[in-house]
Scaffold this active site. Structure first.
Site, PDB file in Angstrom:
ATOM      1  N   LYS A   1       0.836  -1.208   0.000  1.00 20.89           N
ATOM      2  CA  LYS A   1       0.000   0.000   0.000  1.00 20.89           C
ATOM      3  C   LYS A   1       0.873   1.261   0.000  1.00 20.89           C
ATOM      4  O   LYS A   1       1.807   1.371   0.793  1.00 20.89           O
ATOM      5  CB  LYS A   1      -0.922  -0.003   1.218  1.00 20.89           C
ATOM      6  CG  LYS A   1      -1.867  -1.188   1.266  1.00 20.89           C
ATOM      7  CD  LYS A   1      -2.760  -1.178   2.485  1.00 20.89           C
ATOM      8  CE  LYS A   1      -1.972  -1.347   3.773  1.00 20.89           C
ATOM      9  NZ  LYS A   1      -2.836  -1.525   4.948  1.00 20.89           N
TER      10      LYS A   1
ATOM     11  N   THR B   1      -8.696   9.848   8.497  1.00 23.47           N
ATOM     12  CA  THR B   1      -8.314   8.619   7.800  1.00 23.47           C
ATOM     13  C   THR B   1      -8.128   7.443   8.749  1.00 23.47           C
ATOM     14  O   THR B   1      -7.593   6.410   8.347  1.00 23.47           O
ATOM     15  CB  THR B   1      -7.003   8.842   7.032  1.00 23.47           C
ATOM     16  OG1 THR B   1      -5.975   9.250   7.962  1.00 23.47           O
ATOM     17  CG2 THR B   1      -7.162   9.914   5.969  1.00 23.47           C
TER      18      THR B   1
ATOM     19  N   GLY C   1      -8.349   4.142  10.549  1.00 24.49           N
ATOM     20  CA  GLY C   1      -8.959   2.853  10.250  1.00 24.49           C
ATOM     21  C   GLY C   1      -8.911   2.435   8.795  1.00 24.49           C
ATOM     22  O   GLY C   1      -9.495   1.415   8.434  1.00 24.49           O
ATOM     23  N   THR C   2      -8.202   3.171   7.938  1.00 27.97           N
ATOM     24  CA  THR C   2      -8.209   2.824   6.513  1.00 27.97           C
ATOM     25  C   THR C   2      -7.582   1.456   6.254  1.00 27.97           C
ATOM     26  O   THR C   2      -8.096   0.680   5.441  1.00 27.97           O
ATOM     27  CB  THR C   2      -7.478   3.890   5.679  1.00 27.97           C
ATOM     28  OG1 THR C   2      -6.187   4.147   6.253  1.00 27.97           O
ATOM     29  CG2 THR C   2      -8.267   5.177   5.624  1.00 27.97           C
ATOM     30  N   GLY C   3      -6.479   1.145   6.920  1.00 27.03           N
ATOM     31  CA  GLY C   3      -5.824  -0.142   6.691  1.00 27.03           C
ATOM     32  C   GLY C   3      -6.670  -1.311   7.153  1.00 27.03           C
ATOM     33  O   GLY C   3      -6.806  -2.314   6.432  1.00 27.03           O
ATOM     34  N   CYS C   4      -7.259  -1.183   8.335  1.00 30.80           N
ATOM     35  CA  CYS C   4      -8.158  -2.233   8.842  1.00 30.80           C
ATOM     36  C   CYS C   4      -9.349  -2.410   7.910  1.00 30.80           C
ATOM     37  O   CYS C   4      -9.759  -3.537   7.600  1.00 30.80           O
ATOM     38  CB  CYS C   4      -8.671  -1.865  10.229  1.00 30.80           C
ATOM     39  SG  CYS C   4      -7.398  -1.555  11.465  1.00 30.80           S
TER      40      CYS C   4
END
Length: 269
Positions: free
Chosen positions: A174, A207, A209-212
């Site tokens: 990412k 932003t 929590g975007t990865g989760c």
């Protein structure tokens, strides 16, 4: 028939990331979400104040309870906290023969803060990554896993190739933390095909929590029967929409809007 997705991760008391973000994401995709908590945090939009891990035995017991009764069409892992929990999770996944596994290697935050010690990282690399259908490292995590500093698309490619050799079926590096044109560019490699996923940049400071959310959306789409690359494409679209409707709540970094279709039309009384 309703599909089941299982998240194995930590709890975010502020509701923006971790188990809470995963369950919201599963629900959006009309997938029943089950969970196995690894740790409990006291956190909000300003940061994490305290973390307490559950015992490896309790983590394994939650997985056994869910899979033994409900099954799981797809699984995602998030914050696993320490080596002992990683080993317990690995043993459970192997014992239950859970095959569609999305590993979000929560080792370093998107701001560069280290979240796992060296022993835990070594266990994740040795034990969990070889079981993964897809692993989704951010630029810092990809650097640790590959030993390469990532500052360009070419170094993302080099890192993805090295990480793939560690055993996962596919790697999604990412680029959300990269500057300029690479911001939000993710790179896919499955040992045969390369693909660059690009979505429009959403200008928001909220932003959290975007990865989760991305890894949970991938798992939800896998549970619904999508192939791995399609699951990633659909998950990227969902996260972009959620960022467009991010929530300006709290006094720090707010979460993405997991339930964005409902924001424009509140439920009638």
């Amino acid at each position: 028939m309703i599909q089941i997705a299982l998240t194995i991760a930590g709890s975010d008391s502020g509701g923006g990331a971790g188990i809470q973000a995963d369950l919201k994401t599963f629900a959006f995709h009309r997938v029943h979400g089950a969970s196995a908590l690894t740790c409990i945090t006291a956190q909000n939009t300003l940061g994490v104040d305290r973390v307490q891990a559950l015992s490896p035995e309790m983590v394994a017991a939650q997985i056994d309870a869910v899979v033994g009764d409900l099954g799981a069409s797809a699984v995602k892992t998030g914050m696993l906290f320490n080596r002992e929990i990683i080993e317990a999770v690995t043993d459970s996944i192997e014992r239950w023969r859970l095959t569609e596994l999305v590993v979000d290697p929560v080792m370093v935050s998107r701001t560069g803060a280290r979240l796992l010690d060296d022993r835990a990282i070594a266990s994740l690399i040795e034990n969990l990554l070889p079981l993964a259908s897809i692993v989704t490292p951010n630029r810092y995590e990809a650097s640790i896993l590959s030993g390469i500093e990532i500052d360009s698309l070419e170094t993302m490619r080099e890192a993805a190739a090295i990480i793939h050799q560690l055993g996962p079926a596919a790697v999604l590096v990412k680029g959300g933390g990269l500057p300029g044109k690479l911001r939000g560019v993710d790179l896919w490699f499955d040992g045969q095909e390369w693909e660059t996923f690009t979505t429009k940049t959403v200008e928001t400071t909220n932003t959290h929590g975007t990865g989760c959310t991305l890894s949970a959306a991938i798992a939800a789409n896998l549970a619904l029967g999508a192939n791995r690359k399609t699951a990633v494409k659909k998950a990227k679209t969902y996260v972009t929409k959620a960022l467009e409707h991010a929530l300006a709540i709290g006094h720090g970094t707010g979460p993405v809007g997991h339930f964005y279709p409902l924001l424009a039309s509140p439920p009638s009384s």
